[in-house]
Design a protein around this motif. Structure first.
Motif: not given
Length: 100
Positions: A57-66
């Motif tokens: 997941g840390e290789a794919l997803f970023v937070t929606d706020d930034d």
């Protein structure tokens, strides 16, 4: 192998673009290639199962706020680190192409 066959020297470095030591001198880099996390967490369900289940997941997803945090950081570093004719290559999320 292509680089070896053509006597091209390639130095690869893995580094944390959001923190830590920058392993390059200013103006010393020819190419930066990055595949940063770029899928907003809110789009997690739309990611194909074969990707979602086999990539961390840390290789794919970023937070929606930034959502562009990694792109901004890499571009800032690239501005200082790249040689005048240097190039910066990213993999991007199609839904954020314009913003990126």
């Amino acid at each position: 192998i292509n680089a070896l066959n053509n006597c091209v020297r390639i130095d690869l470095e893995l580094w944390d673009v959001l923190g830590g030591r920058v392993p390059f001198a200013e103006g010393s880099v020819d190419i930066i290639v990055s595949n940063p996390p770029y899928i907003p967490g809110s789009d997690r369900r739309s990611v194909h199962r074969n990707v979602r289940e086999y990539e961390p997941g840390e290789a794919l997803f970023v937070t929606d706020d930034d959502r562009l945090v990694f792109y901004r950081a890499i571009a800032r570093h690239g501005h200082r680190l790249l040689k005048p004719a240097g190039r910066l290559y990213f993999e991007i999320y199609e839904n954020l192409a314009r913003e990126t």
